[in-house]
Enzyme design. Structure first.
Site, mmCIF file in Angstrom:
data_model
loop_
_atom_site.group_PDB
_atom_site.id
_atom_site.type_symbol
_atom_site.label_atom_id
_atom_site.label_comp_id
_atom_site.label_asym_id
_atom_site.label_seq_id
_atom_site.Cartn_x
_atom_site.Cartn_y
_atom_site.Cartn_z
ATOM 1 N N CYS A 1 -12.762 0.890 8.969
ATOM 2 C CA CYS A 1 -11.925 0.379 8.026
ATOM 3 C C CYS A 1 -11.828 1.149 6.899
ATOM 4 O O CYS A 1 -13.069 1.783 6.318
ATOM 5 C CB CYS A 1 -12.272 -0.619 7.738
ATOM 6 S SG CYS A 1 -12.423 -1.913 9.231
ATOM 7 N N SER A 2 -10.799 1.103 5.917
ATOM 8 C CA SER A 2 -10.875 2.020 4.835
ATOM 9 C C SER A 2 -11.392 1.099 3.660
ATOM 10 O O SER A 2 -11.490 -0.181 3.896
ATOM 11 C CB SER A 2 -9.583 2.349 4.251
ATOM 12 O OG SER A 2 -8.549 1.354 4.356
ATOM 13 N N LYS B 1 -9.729 6.573 4.683
ATOM 14 C CA LYS B 1 -11.245 6.279 5.349
ATOM 15 C C LYS B 1 -12.262 6.654 4.580
ATOM 16 O O LYS B 1 -13.161 5.959 4.316
ATOM 17 C CB LYS B 1 -11.066 6.729 6.718
ATOM 18 C CG LYS B 1 -12.441 6.583 7.714
ATOM 19 C CD LYS B 1 -12.599 4.992 7.980
ATOM 20 C CE LYS B 1 -13.774 4.402 8.123
ATOM 21 N NZ LYS B 1 -14.666 4.384 6.859
ATOM 22 N N CYS C 1 1.002 -1.126 0.129
ATOM 23 C CA CYS C 1 -0.017 0.182 0.010
ATOM 24 C C CYS C 1 0.935 1.432 -0.014
ATOM 25 O O CYS C 1 0.351 2.190 -0.049
ATOM 26 C CB CYS C 1 -0.878 0.157 1.094
ATOM 27 S SG CYS C 1 -1.868 -1.630 1.366
ATOM 28 N N HIS D 1 -9.321 4.297 -0.788
ATOM 29 C CA HIS D 1 -7.938 3.543 -0.611
ATOM 30 C C HIS D 1 -7.545 2.431 -1.851
ATOM 31 O O HIS D 1 -7.640 1.430 -1.640
ATOM 32 C CB HIS D 1 -7.724 3.085 0.856
ATOM 33 C CG HIS D 1 -6.424 2.244 0.933
ATOM 34 N ND1 HIS D 1 -5.355 2.883 0.316
ATOM 35 C CD2 HIS D 1 -6.085 1.407 1.674
ATOM 36 C CE1 HIS D 1 -4.141 2.335 0.896
ATOM 37 N NE2 HIS D 1 -4.500 1.215 1.719
#
Lengths: 386, 386
Positions: free
Chosen positions: B206-207, B330, B83, B334
């Site tokens: 969570c994203s 968020k 990421c 992402h």
């Protein structure tokens, strides 16, 4: 821009390494290069790897490998350009040292290809072609290179026997390389009688599926002189990269490898060299036709004369320009992400005069040419004793 | 080493972009950045992408994308650090311009995550963890970050409500960002009542899974002054990278993100800055706990005080150090390989004073912090108006 040198080299033997994992064989090559350089710490690790995701289910590879070496904390970067990933790792390390962002870089390449079955390996390799415009229609790399071979034969009169002679020469060189995957004497008739893969390419025209890793340590030329002792200092004086369309159908002409030509021109320009100055070259012979086309694109022979050059022995160990003294991808093996780094290992060893039976006498300037897909990308480096 | 500036920025809207392909959305972001910069050609393209192999069956990505833009021939390099791939793409371009190997670089990040189903996306993301020591045992990223959250709560007294307040703040910022995936007002109770994913993390901690692309154009500060007209010139004055063990089990302590700390220290040192000098920061809030830990690792708050800082509003748009003005991973979304580049887009826009309703008044120095896996790698950049 600072001058950059290679102060350490290391690699695993190439082959079907069932008994070892990606991380273990990578560490073996990395430790060998650090030991050869006489350094214990580095500022950066680069990792060339085509598809650890598809071959082993592991991304985030560079951080993982830094830790494997006990170097968690050290910056680490993976780069990918299909089968040119290793060359790209060399370039990435070169740029960091040249810029002054890092003083010492561990450059590595690795691929573990035999943990999946043959069909999955073919699929993974196929992702180097255009998945929507080529892969979707079922073509794989032997088919793509077979088309390039057919066109070269049609346009230039390159013969089936000339293709075979590339394999014969490279297997002869590989016999002299203890780290090669195959130690196998091959004759023209052996190639011509081997199983047809994609007409006109037969089994012995194709490089194999291979596991392996290779590593080099880069630093400034100034520091290299301190570390080298009485060994020659080998510098990277030229670095060139280029792309072409990944899709063969998008190219205006198929008889030449334009990315190789452009990357070569950029490397020659940076080094202030011409093809006549090069004493030996490692080219990307993933298929026999690729070696012939690469030697033309790099200016060693005029377009269409790469085939006859092999036939006349000009690319042999004693020839005008020895090509693939290591055995090349054909005989040494082709762990795709490792190949570009292993080429630089071979050229460095030759320029140091440490190549034993396959030594090119008096070699002081060498070249390494790495290629992705069917020529969609290429990275070329020129190395010199300075 | 030459000074490097950002002269163009562009990105797609983030979201579930069913109607477009990886290459199309990448081209949209790339063209927007080139247009914003007012340049038509570049010397190099870098592409940050975590796993185009597993998400879309396509490797050899950078060459493919160069051609998509009509730029076949131009050197192109893909980089990967899970990421943190986008941040690494910025670093790779920065090194090439700093070294003088390239004058103008198109830096890009992209990920197309919704072409596979949820289980396959979870598997692909899981390859950022250690496949042999973590993935094999079934843990995925919500589970890994849940462990980090539990330890932070235990060691520092961070509360469940403080985690929720990260989501509340970032969704509030995302409401002001037209390119964010979610435009959704979220309250603390919404987070606390959302579906449990991995205790203590709930859905709104969570994203999301996202498609998107982002791009910036880098060149020398000298050329940037010519191109900028009356717009501020934004330079990259600090660039730091680091790794940590990918495997959580190998770390001596789990209450801090050591790769973020090291990368931050390296970026501060290069730029000659301290945390007090930074006017806004984009951090890698893949989970709410990650934002709290990142703000501590970067020195904005003492260890253990990241949670109370959010609670006290110190990281809000009007706070001491605005964090994730874009909405963060968020709320903005992402797309893993794009995230690090999108962070630099946001900070550049802020420093130019072009952020509209979410503008941080008087911002002249900003930071972008990108992270791979559960903190196995991190890349930090400091940007300044010069």
């Amino acid at each position: 821009m600072r001058d950059v040198a290679i102060v350490g080299i290391g690699m695993t033997s190439f082959g079907e390494l069932w008994q070892t994992s990606l991380r273990s064989m990578w560490a073996e090559a990395a430790l060998a290069a650090l030991d050869d350089a006489g350094v214990e710490s580095v500022d950066l690790i680069t990792v060339g790897c085509m598809s650890s995701g598809l071959f082993t289910g592991q991304e985030h590879l560079a951080a993982l490998l830094a830790d494997e070496l006990g170097m968690a904390g050290v910056p680490a970067a993976r780069v990918e350009s299909a089968c040119a990933s290793g060359g790209l790792a060399v370039r990435a390390g070169f740029a960091e040292v040249a810029a002054g962002l890092a003083d010492t870089v561990l450059v590595t390449g690795v691929e573990k290809m035999t943990d999946v079955d043959g069909a999955d390996a073919t699929y993974a390799l196929g992702t180097a072609a255009d998945s929507e415009w080529e892969g979707f229609h079922g073509v794989t790399f032997p088919g793509l290179y077979a088309m390039l071979a057919r066109i070269h034969m049609l346009q230039h009169g390159t013969t089936r026997e000339q293709l075979a002679q590339v394999a014969v020469k490279n297997h002869a060189n590989g016999l002299l390389n203890p780290r090669a995957q195959f130690h196998l004497k091959v004759g023209v008739d052996d190639v011509l009688r081997s199983t047809m893969v994609a007409d006109p390419l037969r089994l012995l025209d194709c490089s194999p599926v291979t596991d392996g890793a290779a590593a080099v340590v880069l630093t400034t030329v100034d520091r290299a002189r301190e570390l080298a002792g009485d060994r020659p200092v080998v510098a990277i004086t030229g670095s060139g990269m280029a792309t072409d369309t990944v899709t063969l159908a998008n190219r205006p002409a198929l008889g030449e490898l334009n990315a190789v030509k452009l990357a070569g021109e950029r490397a020659y320009a940076m080094a202030g060299k011409t093809p006549e100055d090069i004493h030996l070259v490692e080219v990307h012979d993933c298929f026999t036709i690729a070696e012939i086309m690469a030697t033309e694109a790099l200016g060693f022979f005029d377009p269409g004369f790469g085939g006859s050059a092999v036939e006349r022995g000009l690319t042999g160990l004693q020839g005008k320009i020895p090509v693939n003294t290591s055995g090349g991808l054909k005989s040494k093996g082709h762990p795709v992400g490792a190949t570009g780094v292993a080429q630089v290992v071979e050229v460095t060893e030759q320029l140091r005069g440490e190549s034993g039976q396959r030594q090119v006498e008096g070699a002081r300037v060498g070249m390494a040419q790495n290629m992705g897909g069917s020529g969609g990308s290429s990275v070329v480096h020129i190395l010199e004793v300075v």
